[in-house]
Design an enzyme around this catalytic site. Sequence first.
Site, PDB file in Angstrom:
ATOM      1  N   THR A   1     -21.521  13.492 -49.772  1.00  0.00           N
ATOM      2  CA  THR A   1     -22.316  12.939 -48.677  1.00  0.00           C
ATOM      3  C   THR A   1     -23.698  12.596 -49.218  1.00  0.00           C
ATOM      4  O   THR A   1     -24.253  13.330 -50.026  1.00  0.00           O
ATOM      5  CB  THR A   1     -22.434  13.926 -47.494  1.00  0.00           C
ATOM      6  OG1 THR A   1     -23.364  13.375 -46.553  1.00  0.00           O
ATOM      7  CG2 THR A   1     -22.909  15.307 -47.908  1.00  0.00           C
TER       8      THR A   1
ATOM      9  N   THR B   1     -22.137  12.823 -42.064  1.00  0.00           N
ATOM     10  CA  THR B   1     -20.818  12.543 -42.632  1.00  0.00           C
ATOM     11  C   THR B   1     -20.075  13.863 -42.737  1.00  0.00           C
ATOM     12  O   THR B   1     -20.701  14.902 -42.949  1.00  0.00           O
ATOM     13  CB  THR B   1     -21.004  11.948 -44.048  1.00  0.00           C
ATOM     14  OG1 THR B   1     -21.565  10.667 -43.910  1.00  0.00           O
ATOM     15  CG2 THR B   1     -19.696  11.855 -44.812  1.00  0.00           C
TER      16      THR B   1
HETATM   17  N1  ASP Z   1     -22.233   8.650 -47.965  1.00  0.00           N
HETATM   18  C1  ASP Z   1     -22.244   7.983 -46.696  1.00  0.00           C
HETATM   19  C2  ASP Z   1     -22.363   6.503 -46.921  1.00  0.00           C
HETATM   20  O1  ASP Z   1     -23.109   6.078 -47.783  1.00  0.00           O
HETATM   21  C3  ASP Z   1     -23.330   8.408 -45.784  1.00  0.00           C
HETATM   22  C4  ASP Z   1     -23.632   9.879 -45.740  1.00  0.00           C
HETATM   23  O2  ASP Z   1     -22.947  10.688 -46.319  1.00  0.00           O
HETATM   24  O3  ASP Z   1     -24.584  10.234 -45.082  1.00  0.00           O
HETATM   25  O4  ASP Z   1     -21.753   5.749 -46.201  1.00  0.00           O
END
Ligand code: ASP
Length: 337
Positions: free
Chosen positions: A252, A201
């Site tokens: 993230t 992300t």
């Molecule tokens: N936070 C993001 C989600 O849950 C994924 C990530 O940051 O890796 O969609």
Amino acid sequence: MKTKLLFYSSLFLILFCITDCKNSKKTSDPQSDTSVAKQEWAIVIHGGAGVITRANMTPELDKEYRSALAEAMNTGRKILAEGGSALLAVEKTINVMEDNPLFNAGKGAVFTHDGKNELDAAIMDGSNLAAGSVACVTDIKNPITAARYVMTKSVHVMLTGAGASQFAKEQGLEIVPPSYFYTERRFNELQEILKKEKNGTVGCCALDKNGNLAAGTSTGGMPDKKYNRVGDAPIIGAGTYANNNTCAVSATGHGEFFIRWTVAHDISALMEYKGLSLTAASDLVVNDKLVKAGGSGGVICVDKSGNISMPFNSEGMFRGFATADGKEGIYIYKDEK
Ligand code: ASP
């Protein structure tokens, strides 16, 4: 004897209160643990957190990530140094990472359980709390730009799916066939049915020369997701938040936890209502509250003075920062400072 005892215990109480008040004043001063003077501008970025260790990286990939992070950060840094807005810096920095297949955002987004790519993004303007987001979009090349358009050109905050695409088309944004988001690496990841968390992300927070803060986050979400699942990234206050009175935050990690713990807003609220510094607030949320909850991930944030904080409780987080006084850094692993 009784009066003497009463006198001494009251004296003790008064003395205790005075020392305690002094101490709490010290820790509640938002600038108390600030080591830098106020910055004219500042930028901080992330490219995702997760199981990122030297053991599961090749030296080539390590190098590629670092130069991709530097390229993105330099885009925003240039805008800020030339007096551009924090919002523009956030959008353009994220665009660079969205166009790079190394990251789980835009081109390079992870696949859903059904082998599709569904993207989420949000942007927030700390000067007026304006915000825009898109969720579950499948054909908008740069979701963060669509989020910015939702903020500035619509009366809404969040648009999803086909409606968001229609809006983006009407605004003249670049629409791509869903196959644009296909990358072999991500598709193979799905085929292997990932046992360990992988992501990438992207996010950016910035402070500009006018003292305005902005935050943005863009993602393909969690790999193997089902049922049009939406994560924290496009939810204002969860994965993305900015407020000129406190800070700008982009997160993230495991979105379900970041939504329930309203992570980005919690950091801002701890600063606003409890007087914590940026470092103390972000550390408390990421390394205490989220750890106790079992939510892995991290945040990047910048406050109104240009202080930067990048805590994470996972093994690694792609991250970088630059400030007007010439300090900068690009990091991946936990042991890097
Ligand atoms: N936070 C993001 C989600 O849950 C994924 C990530 O940051 O890796 O969609």
